[in-house]
Design a protein around this motif. Structure first.
Motif, PDB file in Angstrom:
ATOM      1  N   ALA A 219       0.834  -1.206   0.000  1.00  0.00           N
ATOM      2  CA  ALA A 219       0.000   0.000   0.000  1.00  0.00           C
ATOM      3  C   ALA A 219       0.864   1.250   0.000  1.00  0.00           C
ATOM      4  O   ALA A 219       1.931   1.279   0.612  1.00  0.00           O
ATOM      5  N   LEU A 220       0.382   2.269  -0.711  1.00  0.00           N
ATOM      6  CA  LEU A 220       0.966   3.610  -0.687  1.00  0.00           C
ATOM      7  C   LEU A 220      -0.112   4.558  -0.186  1.00  0.00           C
ATOM      8  O   LEU A 220      -1.269   4.469  -0.625  1.00  0.00           O
ATOM      9  N   VAL A 221       0.246   5.441   0.728  1.00  0.00           N
ATOM     10  CA  VAL A 221      -0.704   6.429   1.238  1.00  0.00           C
ATOM     11  C   VAL A 221      -0.100   7.818   1.046  1.00  0.00           C
ATOM     12  O   VAL A 221       0.987   8.101   1.544  1.00  0.00           O
ATOM     13  N   ILE A 222      -0.812   8.672   0.305  1.00  0.00           N
ATOM     14  CA  ILE A 222      -0.310  10.014  -0.001  1.00  0.00           C
ATOM     15  C   ILE A 222      -0.877  10.999   1.015  1.00  0.00           C
ATOM     16  O   ILE A 222      -2.101  11.107   1.181  1.00  0.00           O
ATOM     17  N   CYS A 223       0.026  11.689   1.685  1.00  0.00           N
ATOM     18  CA  CYS A 223      -0.370  12.648   2.717  1.00  0.00           C
ATOM     19  C   CYS A 223       0.120  14.038   2.354  1.00  0.00           C
ATOM     20  O   CYS A 223       1.185  14.196   1.748  1.00  0.00           O
ATOM     21  N   GLU A 224      -0.650  15.038   2.742  1.00  0.00           N
ATOM     22  CA  GLU A 224      -0.221  16.424   2.605  1.00  0.00           C
ATOM     23  C   GLU A 224       0.132  16.941   3.990  1.00  0.00           C
ATOM     24  O   GLU A 224      -0.619  16.725   4.952  1.00  0.00           O
ATOM     25  N   THR A 225       1.264  17.612   4.104  1.00  0.00           N
ATOM     26  CA  THR A 225       1.714  18.114   5.398  1.00  0.00           C
ATOM     27  C   THR A 225       2.385  19.466   5.225  1.00  0.00           C
ATOM     28  O   THR A 225       3.095  19.700   4.251  1.00  0.00           O
ATOM     29  N   SER A 226       2.133  20.337   6.176  1.00  0.00           N
ATOM     30  CA  SER A 226       2.678  21.694   6.069  1.00  0.00           C
ATOM     31  C   SER A 226       4.145  21.752   6.459  1.00  0.00           C
ATOM     32  O   SER A 226       4.854  22.680   6.092  1.00  0.00           O
ATOM     33  N   GLU A 227       4.607  20.772   7.195  1.00  0.00           N
ATOM     34  CA  GLU A 227       6.013  20.753   7.613  1.00  0.00           C
ATOM     35  C   GLU A 227       6.529  19.323   7.691  1.00  0.00           C
ATOM     36  O   GLU A 227       5.754  18.374   7.843  1.00  0.00           O
ATOM     37  N   ARG A 228       7.825  19.192   7.572  1.00  0.00           N
ATOM     38  CA  ARG A 228       8.450  17.862   7.645  1.00  0.00           C
ATOM     39  C   ARG A 228       8.511  17.434   9.104  1.00  0.00           C
ATOM     40  O   ARG A 228       9.150  18.070   9.932  1.00  0.00           O
ATOM     41  N   ARG A 229       7.808  16.370   9.412  1.00  0.00           N
ATOM     42  CA  ARG A 229       7.741  15.912  10.797  1.00  0.00           C
ATOM     43  C   ARG A 229       8.659  14.701  11.001  1.00  0.00           C
ATOM     44  O   ARG A 229       8.864  13.898  10.095  1.00  0.00           O
ATOM     45  N   ALA A 230       9.150  14.571  12.230  1.00  0.00           N
ATOM     46  CA  ALA A 230      10.112  13.507  12.530  1.00  0.00           C
ATOM     47  C   ALA A 230       9.491  12.124  12.438  1.00  0.00           C
ATOM     48  O   ALA A 230      10.156  11.152  12.107  1.00  0.00           O
ATOM     49  N   ASN A 231       8.188  12.026  12.728  1.00  0.00           N
ATOM     50  CA  ASN A 231       7.551  10.703  12.789  1.00  0.00           C
ATOM     51  C   ASN A 231       6.810  10.336  11.512  1.00  0.00           C
ATOM     52  O   ASN A 231       5.981   9.433  11.510  1.00  0.00           O
ATOM     53  N   LEU A 232       7.081  11.050  10.403  1.00  0.00           N
ATOM     54  CA  LEU A 232       6.322  10.801   9.176  1.00  0.00           C
ATOM     55  C   LEU A 232       6.488   9.376   8.657  1.00  0.00           C
ATOM     56  O   LEU A 232       5.530   8.778   8.174  1.00  0.00           O
ATOM     57  N   GLU A 233       7.693   8.837   8.746  1.00  0.00           N
ATOM     58  CA  GLU A 233       7.923   7.478   8.240  1.00  0.00           C
ATOM     59  C   GLU A 233       7.097   6.457   9.014  1.00  0.00           C
ATOM     60  O   GLU A 233       6.457   5.579   8.431  1.00  0.00           O
ATOM     61  N   ASP A 234       7.089   6.590  10.333  1.00  0.00           N
ATOM     62  CA  ASP A 234       6.311   5.665  11.165  1.00  0.00           C
ATOM     63  C   ASP A 234       4.819   5.854  10.929  1.00  0.00           C
ATOM     64  O   ASP A 234       4.063   4.886  10.824  1.00  0.00           O
ATOM     65  N   LEU A 235       4.384   7.110  10.818  1.00  0.00           N
ATOM     66  CA  LEU A 235       2.972   7.397  10.554  1.00  0.00           C
ATOM     67  C   LEU A 235       2.557   6.814   9.205  1.00  0.00           C
ATOM     68  O   LEU A 235       1.494   6.190   9.079  1.00  0.00           O
ATOM     69  N   GLY A 236       3.399   7.014   8.186  1.00  0.00           N
ATOM     70  CA  GLY A 236       3.096   6.483   6.855  1.00  0.00           C
ATOM     71  C   GLY A 236       2.988   4.971   6.845  1.00  0.00           C
ATOM     72  O   GLY A 236       2.133   4.404   6.159  1.00  0.00           O
ATOM     73  N   ARG A 237       3.854   4.301   7.630  1.00  0.00           N
ATOM     74  CA  ARG A 237       3.795   2.832   7.714  1.00  0.00           C
ATOM     75  C   ARG A 237       2.490   2.383   8.375  1.00  0.00           C
ATOM     76  O   ARG A 237       1.851   1.424   7.912  1.00  0.00           O
ATOM     77  N   ARG A 238       2.053   3.076   9.439  1.00  0.00           N
ATOM     78  CA  ARG A 238       0.800   2.720  10.123  1.00  0.00           C
ATOM     79  C   ARG A 238      -0.414   2.922   9.212  1.00  0.00           C
ATOM     80  O   ARG A 238      -1.340   2.104   9.201  1.00  0.00           O
ATOM     81  N   LEU A 239      -0.392   3.995   8.454  1.00  0.00           N
ATOM     82  CA  LEU A 239      -1.488   4.240   7.514  1.00  0.00           C
ATOM     83  C   LEU A 239      -1.517   3.165   6.432  1.00  0.00           C
ATOM     84  O   LEU A 239      -2.588   2.703   6.019  1.00  0.00           O
ATOM     85  N   GLY A 240      -0.339   2.774   5.987  1.00  0.00           N
ATOM     86  CA  GLY A 240      -0.257   1.699   4.994  1.00  0.00           C
ATOM     87  C   GLY A 240      -0.772   0.380   5.547  1.00  0.00           C
ATOM     88  O   GLY A 240      -1.463  -0.376   4.841  1.00  0.00           O
ATOM     89  N   GLN A 241      -0.452   0.086   6.802  1.00  0.00           N
ATOM     90  CA  GLN A 241      -0.972  -1.132   7.445  1.00  0.00           C
ATOM     91  C   GLN A 241      -2.496  -1.117   7.467  1.00  0.00           C
ATOM     92  O   GLN A 241      -3.148  -2.136   7.214  1.00  0.00           O
ATOM     93  N   HIS A 242      -3.069   0.048   7.778  1.00  0.00           N
ATOM     94  CA  HIS A 242      -4.531   0.164   7.814  1.00  0.00           C
ATOM     95  C   HIS A 242      -5.131  -0.114   6.436  1.00  0.00           C
ATOM     96  O   HIS A 242      -6.114  -0.856   6.317  1.00  0.00           O
TER      97      HIS A 242
END
Length: 338
Positions: free
Chosen positions: A249-272
């Motif tokens: 899975a790929l999940v495309i997110c829009e974010t106003s700033e580069r956050r430190a936890n983006l990789e972990d967040l993206g993986r959790r969204l992909g799991q969902h």
């Protein structure tokens, strides 16, 4: 006075021996290469031992070099060198052409056999991410390194295709390639031919029907992030950052700033996305749904069903705008039923 019989007999034997010697000498003089030539006791072949050994060592070295470079059997490598008079480059080309002929022939014979197994491949480089699916007949072949190398070729071919697209990104772009479109892509800068040529070679080597099923690609500008997840992930033994598995899975997110936890967040969204298989993103304003809900943000969050995915995402400072989900063999059962 007559001679004794023993003396006469001895004289006759001596006379015969002298005649035989004269005959041998005469023949040796007229036929130096004949089988009765008188020779020294030293074997003739010792004068040629050095050059012959050197030639043999050179041939063996060429054979090993061709084997290491191409991966084909010693028998085929030897045939190639003999057919090309020891020219390494020509022998390599000869091997590839022969393998391709055999691969296409075998592919034609196996065409139509069901390909329900295989692998999903995920490859990310810079602002580009691709997801590909390659199918085979059995799970046994999907674990073979040669099949995994084919998936890698398909992922690289898709990545290069996407990177070569000239587009000015103000927002994300997403595209899909079907089986026939995927087959026509170039295999890559270091590989001759198209992806369908690589498919034929793999079929020839592994003896199963295979298909290049589909591919998806996503490119994002600054302000966007692509989260990814592959279920049952295994990293390919290659220098490229390729991840293989049965779901992706790929999940495309829009974010106003580069956050430190983006990789972990993206993986959790992909799991969902892999686990809940949504059909659309939906909106944060949608009412919470149950297990049968198909809008992503309204679904119970996979890792904490007491809240919706939207409720999990909202405090994270990102907006989910799109996703892609691949399941290996997806659609084959429906196709059979039809």
């Amino acid at each position: 006075m007559s001679q004794p019989p023993e003396v006469c007999s001895g004289a006759r034997e001596m006379s015969l021996l002298r005649s035989l010697r004269l005959c041998l000498v005469a023949r040796a003089g007229t036929c130096p290469a004949g089988p009765l030539q008188l020779q020294s006791s030293q074997p003739r072949h010792t004068f040629h031992t050095g050059p012959r050994l050197a030639s043999s060592a050179s041939s063996k070295e060429l054979l090993l070099k061709l084997r290491r470079k191409t991966g084909y059997s010693f028998v085929n490598c030897k045939k190639a060198l003999e057919a090309c008079s020891g020219d390494l480059k020509q022998a390599e080309s000869w091997l590839h052409k022969q393998a391709q002929k055999e691969g296409w022939s075998r592919a034609a014979k196996l065409h139509g056999r069901k390909t329900k197994e295989g692998l999903i491949g995920l490859l990310q480089e810079g602002n580009t991410t691709v997801l590909v699916e390659v199918n085979c007949e059995t799970d046994f072949v999907s674990r073979n390194i040669k099949f995994q190398q084919l998936v890698q070729q398909v992922a690289l071919g898709t990545l290069l295709h996407c990177q070569n697209l000239k587009d000015q990104l103000s927002t994300y772009s997403k595209g899909f390639l079907n089986s026939s479109e995927l087959s026509e892509l170039p295999a890559g800068p270091e590989t001759e031919g198209s992806l369908k040529d690589q498919l034929a070679l793999a079929i020839g080597k592994l003896g199963e029907n295979m298909t290049l099923k589909r591919a998806a690609w996503v490119k994002v500008p600054a302000g966007f992030y692509v989260g990814s997840y592959v279920h049952g992930a295994m990293h390919s033994p290659s220098p490229h950052n390729l991840v293989l598995g049965k779901y992706g899975a790929l999940v495309i997110c829009e974010t106003s700033e580069r956050r430190a936890n983006l990789e972990d967040l993206g993986r959790r969204l992909g799991q969902h996305v892999v686990g809940m298989a949504p059909l659309s993103v939906g909106s944060l304003d949608d009412e919470p749904g149950g297990e049968a809900e198909t809008k992503m943000l309204s679904q119970p969050y996979l890792l904490d069903p007491s809240i919706t995915l939207g409720q999990y995402v909202q405090p994270q400072g990102v907006s989910v705008v799109d996703f892609v989900r691949f399941e290996c063999g997806e659609g084959e059962e429906a196709a059979e039923a039809e």
